[in-house]
Every structure is written in structure tokens, then in C-alpha cells.
Design a protein around this motif. Structure first.
Motif, mmCIF file in Angstrom:
data_model
loop_
_atom_site.group_PDB
_atom_site.id
_atom_site.type_symbol
_atom_site.label_atom_id
_atom_site.label_comp_id
_atom_site.label_asym_id
_atom_site.label_seq_id
_atom_site.Cartn_x
_atom_site.Cartn_y
_atom_site.Cartn_z
ATOM 1 N N PRO A 40 0.830 -1.198 0.000
ATOM 2 C CA PRO A 40 0.000 0.000 0.000
ATOM 3 C C PRO A 40 0.871 1.257 0.000
ATOM 4 N N ARG A 41 0.443 2.271 -0.729
ATOM 5 C CA ARG A 41 1.217 3.511 -0.813
ATOM 6 C C ARG A 41 0.474 4.710 -0.228
ATOM 7 N N THR A 42 -0.843 4.670 -0.239
ATOM 8 C CA THR A 42 -1.613 5.804 0.275
ATOM 9 C C THR A 42 -1.808 5.661 1.779
ATOM 10 N N ALA A 43 -2.113 6.757 2.422
ATOM 11 C CA ALA A 43 -2.363 6.729 3.870
ATOM 12 C C ALA A 43 -3.547 5.822 4.181
ATOM 13 N N GLU A 44 -4.562 5.856 3.320
ATOM 14 C CA GLU A 44 -5.737 5.006 3.517
ATOM 15 C C GLU A 44 -5.359 3.530 3.415
ATOM 16 N N GLY A 45 -4.538 3.201 2.411
ATOM 17 C CA GLY A 45 -4.110 1.806 2.235
ATOM 18 C C GLY A 45 -3.256 1.323 3.393
#
Length: 89
Positions: A40-45
Motif C-alpha cells: 500500500p502507498r496511500t495513507a488510507e491503504g
């Protein structure tokens, strides 16, 4: 009998410099050259992974304390019975 023989080829360059002849997946490369997940790369991920991660708890502070207590109990019971402790000669 066409199956894998009729499939498109990967074509990635191998160490020898020749194109890979393995059957390609949907992304156009074979299972060896298709690339692995980068995670995951996004804060949400990242947050989703943190909440989904499960551990067995074998190395938690609670389990270490429980094992330490168990070793003490076993040592005391061996003293009461008169058996030599494990590991001593």
C-alpha cells in the motif's frame, strides 16, 4: 492441444539476454517477470493494512510473562520432587 503453447509469450529479457519464453499473464509478463506488489502507498491503504494485520501473539509481553511464570513453576515443582533441573548435570 493448444493451451499454454498458443499463449502469448512474456518477452522480458532474461539473464542470458534472450527473451523469456514463458506464457504471459494478463499483464503481458510471466509469473516470474510480472513484478511483485509494492504494498500500500496511500495513507488510507496503510491504515487498512494496519487494521487487517493479525498476529498469533506468541511474542507479546503477555505470552513472555506467561512462559516465564511457567518456567518458574516447573523449576519449583522439580525442587519439590527432588529431580535435577533440566540442563544441569
Amino acid at each position: 492441444m493448444q493451451g499454454a503453447h498458443a499463449a502469448a509469450r512474456c518477452g522480458a529479457r532474461t539473464r542470458s539476454g534472450r527473451p523469456c519464453a514463458s506464457p504471459a499473464m494478463a499483464n503481458g509478463r510471466c509469473r516470474m517477470h510480472g513484478g511483485t506488489s509494492t504494498g500500500p502507498r496511500t495513507a488510507e491503504g496503510l491504515a487498512r493494512i494496519r487494521t487487517a494485520r493479525t498476529t498469533h501473539g506468541g511474542r507479546s509481553a503477555e505470552m513472555r510473562s506467561l512462559r516465564r511464570h511457567l518456567r518458574e513453576l516447573l523449576a519449583r515443582s522439580a525442587e519439590l520432587v527432588g529431580e535435577p533441573e533440566k540442563g544441569s548435570t
